[in-house]
Enzyme design. Sequence first.
Site, short mmCIF file in Angstrom:
data_model
loop_
_atom_site.label_atom_id
_atom_site.label_comp_id
_atom_site.label_asym_id
_atom_site.label_seq_id
_atom_site.Cartn_x
_atom_site.Cartn_y
_atom_site.Cartn_z
CG HIS A 39 -2.18 -0.77 0.99
ND1 HIS A 39 -2.21 -2.14 0.98
CD2 HIS A 39 -3.46 -0.36 0.77
CE1 HIS A 39 -3.45 -2.55 0.77
NE2 HIS A 39 -4.23 -1.49 0.63
CE LYS A 105 -5.94 -10.11 12.66
NZ LYS A 105 -5.40 -11.28 13.32
#
Length: 187
Positions: A39, A105
Site C-alpha cells: 500500500h 480484521k
Amino acid sequence: MAEIKNITTPLTDEVINSLNCGDMINISGVIYTGRDAAHKIMTEKLDAGEPLPVDFTGQVIYYAGPTPAKPGRVIGSCGPTTSGRMDAYTPQMIEEAGLKGMVGKGPRSKEVVDAMVKNNVVYFASIGGAAAVIAASVQECEVVAYDDLGPEAVRRLVVKDYPCVVAIDSRGNNIYETGPAQFRVED
C-alpha cells in the site's frame, strides 16, 4: 440460520448497496492481496501520477500475507491481517484507485469510514484464526506486483465462496461500534 449472500467480483454499486452490516457473505471471483508495504508503494505511485500494477476499479483487496503453498496446493495459510495498518493509505486507494471492497480484521478509522460512505465502498471482516479454512476457497494464486516483498506482494486470487461478514456497509453502519442489527437487543 442466517441467509448467506453470494456475491461476485468486481463489485457494482448495486451489489454494494444491497449489503448490510452483519450480512454473511460468500465472495467468488478475483480479489487481490496487499498489506502495508504494498500500500505504501502504491500510494507513492498515485502521488507521483504513475499507474498502479493493477486496475483496482471495482475490485476487492484482501489484507493478507499468504504463506507458501505446500505441494499440491494453490496457496498456504491465508488469514487476514489487522486492517488498521492500511488506514493511512486506504482513503487514497478508494478515492484515486477506485477500490470498492476490502477484507481484513478489526475496526477502521473514521477517515476510512468517511471515504467508504462518500465513495460507496464496503468492508468485510474475515474469519480470524481460520487461515487454512479460508485458503480452501482459493482456486488460483498469482503474484502480480512487488514479488520482492515476499508474503506482502500483491497477489491475484481467484476465490470461490470465500466466507466473510459485512463489517462496515456503504452507509457507515459498523459492526465494531453497534453490532449487526440482527443481534441488537432493544430496551
